[in-house]
Enzyme design. Structure first.
Site, PDB file in Angstrom:
ATOM      1  N   TYR A  99       0.837  -1.207   0.000  1.00 35.25           N
ATOM      2  CA  TYR A  99       0.000   0.000   0.000  1.00 35.25           C
ATOM      3  C   TYR A  99       0.867   1.251   0.000  1.00 35.25           C
ATOM      4  CZ  TYR A  99      -3.748   3.209   1.383  1.00 35.25           C
ATOM      5  OH  TYR A  99      -4.663   4.236   1.425  1.00 35.25           O
ATOM      6  N   LYS A 139       0.917   4.278  -3.026  1.00 37.71           N
ATOM      7  CA  LYS A 139       0.609   5.682  -2.769  1.00 37.71           C
ATOM      8  C   LYS A 139       1.812   6.584  -3.045  1.00 37.71           C
ATOM      9  CE  LYS A 139      -3.713   5.190  -1.742  1.00 37.71           C
ATOM     10  NZ  LYS A 139      -4.752   5.717  -2.650  1.00 37.71           N
TER      11      LYS A 139
END
Length: 244
Positions: free
Chosen positions: A149, A153
């Site tokens: 994750y 991002k």
């Protein structure tokens, strides 16, 4: 400070739930002709019941070609919010290839894909526009179990910078918003365990996580003419977390 999007057309991805749903509803409230895109038809159906004036479009953003066709058929977009996102949380040593593929397909490749289609249309129309990519403070710090994750991002952050550099000449503003944990249903589910949440909250000077409306209001500002010379910015919405 009054924000009004009358005469503007907006597209929001991941609009079926959480932040995206609230963003889409707020855009309608502020006068935008709003298109809500989601993979889950039942979410779109319930959104349409709540906001009859909204346009809903079902699309699986992991399908590159289908996404390009569907988004390409949505005319005259002035405002884009790339909000759709997923999280596969696991220890670095246990992450599987399918988790990496899934997260990058939605969190990064779909942002790139949708923004490219929309920006090409803006350039062709010589209309300018405003794009906000939804990232996370996870792009700026390491978080346990967030190896994939965090990387997706961080990729969104860097993409935002390059888009801003290349698209500014066409009067297309591109910015990024980086919230910490937001109290969406998913946020509450992931961070409901005090053993996980308390150490994070202890690092936030405000002593709490972020409410959905606080993120939505920040996105509305970045989309609007009130932010007319704000371009290529990564805007933390995190109660001071990154000061620690």
């Amino acid at each position: 400070m009054e924000i009004n999007f009358k005469g503007k057309k907006a597209l929001v991805t991941g609009a079926g739930k959480g932040i995206g749903r609230s963003v889409a509803k707020k855009l309608v409230e502020l006068g935008a002709d709003t298109v809500a895109l989601s993979r889950t038809q039942s979410d779109l159906d319930s959104l349409k019941q709540e906001v009859p004036g909204i346009t809903t479009v079902q699309c699986d953003l992991s399908d590159w070609d289908q996404t390009r066709e569907i988004v390409g058929n949505i005319d005259n977009i002035d405002l884009l919010v790339n909000n759709a996102g997923v999280a596969a949380l696991d220890k670095f040593l246990d992450v599987k290839k399918q988790d990496i593929d899934w997260c990058f397909d939605i969190n990064y490749k779909a942002v790139f894909n949708v923004a490219q289609v929309v920006a090409k249309s803006m350039v062709a129309r010589k209309s300018g526009g405003s794009i906000v990519n939804v990232s996370s403070t996870a792009s700026l710090q390491g978080l346990e179990d967030h190896a994939v994750y965090c990387c997706t991002k961080a990729a969104v952050d860097k993409l935002t910078k390059v888009m801003a550099l290349e698209l500014g000449q066409y009067k297309i503003r591109v910015n990024c918003i980086n919230p910490t944990v937001v109290m969406t249903p998913m946020g509450k589910r992931v961070w409901s365990d005090p053993a996980r949440a308390d150490p994070m909250i202890a690092r936030i000077p405000f002593g709490r996580f972020v409410e959905v409306d606080e993120v939505v209001d920040s996105i509305m500002f970045l989309l609007s003419d009130k932010a007319s010379v704000i371009h290529g910015v990564l805007l933390p919405v995190e109660g001071g977390l990154l000061t620690s």
